[in-house]
Motif scaffolding. Structure first.
Motif, mmCIF file in Angstrom:
data_model
loop_
_atom_site.group_PDB
_atom_site.id
_atom_site.type_symbol
_atom_site.label_atom_id
_atom_site.label_comp_id
_atom_site.label_asym_id
_atom_site.label_seq_id
_atom_site.Cartn_x
_atom_site.Cartn_y
_atom_site.Cartn_z
ATOM 1 N N GLU A 1 1.405 22.812 15.902
ATOM 2 C CA GLU A 1 1.579 23.022 17.344
ATOM 3 C C GLU A 1 3.043 23.235 17.701
ATOM 4 O O GLU A 1 3.364 24.028 18.588
ATOM 5 C CB GLU A 1 1.020 21.826 18.118
ATOM 6 N N ASP A 2 3.939 22.543 17.008
ATOM 7 C CA ASP A 2 5.364 22.640 17.329
ATOM 8 C C ASP A 2 6.079 23.727 16.539
ATOM 9 O O ASP A 2 7.286 23.930 16.711
ATOM 10 C CB ASP A 2 6.049 21.299 17.067
ATOM 11 N N GLY A 3 5.345 24.418 15.655
ATOM 12 C CA GLY A 3 5.961 25.484 14.867
ATOM 13 C C GLY A 3 7.006 24.980 13.895
ATOM 14 O O GLY A 3 8.016 25.646 13.648
ATOM 15 N N VAL A 4 6.763 23.814 13.327
ATOM 16 C CA VAL A 4 7.719 23.197 12.414
ATOM 17 C C VAL A 4 7.651 23.874 11.050
ATOM 18 O O VAL A 4 6.572 24.169 10.542
ATOM 19 C CB VAL A 4 7.421 21.688 12.271
ATOM 20 N N GLU A 5 8.812 24.119 10.446
ATOM 21 C CA GLU A 5 8.858 24.783 9.144
ATOM 22 C C GLU A 5 8.899 23.797 7.987
ATOM 23 O O GLU A 5 8.731 24.192 6.832
ATOM 24 C CB GLU A 5 10.087 25.699 9.071
ATOM 25 N N GLU A 6 9.126 22.532 8.265
ATOM 26 C CA GLU A 6 9.227 21.546 7.190
ATOM 27 C C GLU A 6 7.925 21.428 6.405
ATOM 28 O O GLU A 6 6.833 21.545 6.966
ATOM 29 C CB GLU A 6 9.598 20.162 7.742
ATOM 30 N N ALA A 7 8.034 21.179 5.117
ATOM 31 C CA ALA A 7 6.894 20.905 4.244
ATOM 32 C C ALA A 7 7.375 19.947 3.163
ATOM 33 O O ALA A 7 8.564 19.658 3.053
ATOM 34 C CB ALA A 7 6.364 22.194 3.638
ATOM 35 N N GLY A 8 6.446 19.438 2.374
ATOM 36 C CA GLY A 8 6.833 18.534 1.302
ATOM 37 C C GLY A 8 5.774 17.495 1.048
ATOM 38 O O GLY A 8 4.592 17.692 1.351
ATOM 39 N N PHE A 9 6.205 16.372 0.492
ATOM 40 C CA PHE A 9 5.296 15.285 0.154
ATOM 41 C C PHE A 9 5.387 14.209 1.230
ATOM 42 O O PHE A 9 6.462 13.664 1.472
ATOM 43 C CB PHE A 9 5.657 14.694 -1.213
ATOM 44 N N ALA B 1 0.854 -1.198 0.000
ATOM 45 C CA ALA B 1 0.000 0.000 0.000
ATOM 46 C C ALA B 1 0.884 1.240 0.000
ATOM 47 O O ALA B 1 1.933 1.260 0.639
ATOM 48 C CB ALA B 1 -0.927 0.009 1.216
ATOM 49 N N LEU B 2 0.441 2.270 -0.723
ATOM 50 C CA LEU B 2 1.232 3.494 -0.837
ATOM 51 C C LEU B 2 0.309 4.668 -1.133
ATOM 52 O O LEU B 2 -0.584 4.562 -1.971
ATOM 53 C CB LEU B 2 2.263 3.357 -1.959
ATOM 54 N N VAL B 3 0.529 5.762 -0.437
ATOM 55 C CA VAL B 3 -0.196 6.989 -0.740
ATOM 56 C C VAL B 3 0.726 8.170 -0.475
ATOM 57 O O VAL B 3 1.579 8.120 0.429
ATOM 58 C CB VAL B 3 -1.490 7.121 0.101
ATOM 59 N N ILE B 4 0.578 9.197 -1.283
ATOM 60 C CA ILE B 4 1.382 10.408 -1.130
ATOM 61 C C ILE B 4 0.449 11.607 -0.979
ATOM 62 O O ILE B 4 -0.392 11.870 -1.854
ATOM 63 C CB ILE B 4 2.319 10.616 -2.332
ATOM 64 N N HIS B 5 0.571 12.302 0.141
ATOM 65 C CA HIS B 5 -0.159 13.541 0.405
ATOM 66 C C HIS B 5 0.835 14.702 0.335
ATOM 67 O O HIS B 5 2.050 14.491 0.324
ATOM 68 C CB HIS B 5 -0.823 13.513 1.786
ATOM 69 N N ARG B 6 0.309 15.910 0.346
ATOM 70 C CA ARG B 6 1.198 17.074 0.308
ATOM 71 C C ARG B 6 0.942 17.966 1.517
ATOM 72 O O ARG B 6 -0.208 18.239 1.869
ATOM 73 C CB ARG B 6 0.990 17.883 -0.973
ATOM 74 N N LEU B 7 2.033 18.381 2.136
ATOM 75 C CA LEU B 7 1.992 19.332 3.244
ATOM 76 C C LEU B 7 2.671 20.610 2.774
ATOM 77 O O LEU B 7 3.826 20.584 2.356
ATOM 78 C CB LEU B 7 2.727 18.764 4.465
ATOM 79 N N ALA B 8 1.925 21.734 2.803
ATOM 80 C CA ALA B 8 2.459 23.000 2.283
ATOM 81 C C ALA B 8 2.477 24.052 3.371
ATOM 82 O O ALA B 8 1.645 24.046 4.290
ATOM 83 C CB ALA B 8 1.611 23.478 1.103
#
Length: 334
Positions: free
Chosen positions: A101-109, A9-16
């Motif tokens: 909540e943690d103020g994380v700057e990371e984004a991506g797939f 199983a595989l799925v890719i979402h996006r976090l922007a």
């Protein structure tokens, strides 16, 4: 590329992220098709995860309210109340909540996958970012070509479902990354660190010994390698310095340190980093200890080189020299 994992199983979402506001997500409504490109992506992800140094290991936190991943995994794998799309959607929502909540700057797939590796049923989570490369078309013109940046992978984790269901002591692995990457992503996985220095040091000693045995070294060179390893790890113990595989390899096998690093980072070894070596487990690097029905024996590896201990493989006998006077008298009297 030879396939070493079976992807179920595989799925890719996006976090922007746009500016300083909350993150935004672009969920994929259905799992990705497990075709050749998908398999190739997972092969690369699993390989980069396995080869990346600086992993943490642990198990699920007991506080399911603040760390809901265990509940999601249980509902997906045991209860059957979540199918894979629903599980991935809830995991995405949990990730978004955690980064905001943690103020994380990371984004991506966000890649979420289920795969079998070395016979173990595993869940993978990874946040991949894009980078731009160059391609040359048929007319020899140069074009920018965005692609996933596997070499820059910093945020990834794996839950070994087989080990979890078997009641293992630890079954979650995650990249420690830079800065506080490990902190927020470890909280997303609901993981509490489990590093038992004595067990990990024994595993390290076994791996170093096996490495020395397979390098086709002359006996003196092999002994010197293991004695250097003992000295390096004992110094780490005395100073309280956490284990750094690259540093150990540079000092223990300076002629080809990368060869030793690759062995220590082998996914099959599953060796943790960041723990302080336990001195109690280092003895086998420099000392032999054995027992038979009528005797017990312990001697330093250096004794084989000096000749005070001599082993005859043909007759399978040991000859000891420089017998202490006290023991000599007892033997003479006996």
């Amino acid at each position: 590329m030879e396939q070493t994992h079976v992807i179920s199983a595989l799925v890719i979402h996006r976090l922007a992220r746009l500016g300083e506001g909350p993150s935004r997500v672009q969920p994929r409504p259905a799992p990705n098709v497990i075709d050749a490109p998908a398999v190739g992506l997972m092969e690369r992800l699993c390989r980069h995860f396995a080869e990346r140094p600086g992993k943490g290991y642990g198990c699920f936190e007991r506080d399911e309210h603040n760390f809901p991943m265990i509940n999601l995994v249980r509902r997906y794998t045991r209860d059957g109340s979540l199918d894979f799309p629903a599980f991935s959607a809830e995991a995405l929502a949990h990730l978004q909540q955690r980064v905001d909540e943690d103020g994380v700057e990371e984004a991506g797939f966000l890649v979420i996958a289920r795969a079998t590796i070395f016979g173990a049923d595993c869940l993978y989570f990874a946040l991949l970012q894009e980078t731009v490369g160059s391609v040359i078309d048929d007319g020899l013109a140069i074009h920018d070509n965005p692609h996933l940046d596997f070499s820059g992978l910093q945020v990834a984790g794996r839950i070994d479902l087989t080990a979890w269901q078997a009641g293992a002591e630890r079954y979650i692995a995650f990249l420690k990354g830079r800065g506080d990457v490990a902190g927020w992503f470890k909280r997303f996985l609901g993981c509490t660190d489990v590093v038992i220095a004595l067990k990990e040091t024994k595993k390290l000693v076994e791996t170093l010994t096996h490495f020395a045995d397979t390098q086709q070294l002359e006996a003196p060179a092999r002994d010197e390698l293991l004695e250097r390893a003992h000295l390096v790890l004992e110094e780490m113990h005395e100073s309280g310095a956490p284990l750094d595989l690259a540093s150990v390899a540079e000092q223990v096998f300076p002629d080809a340190p990368q060869k030793l690093v690759e062995r220590l980072q082998d996914e099959a070894v599953d060796l943790a980093t960041g723990f302080v070596p336990d001195k109690r487990a280092l003895r086998p690097l420099i000392r032999f200890k054995a027992a038979a029905q009528d005797w017990k024996l312990e001697f330093e590896r250096a004794g084989l080189r000096s000749g005070t201990v001599q082993y005859d493989p043909t007759n399978n006998t040991l000859v000891l020299t420089d017998v202490p006077e006290g023991l000599r008298k007892v033997l003479m009297e006996g």
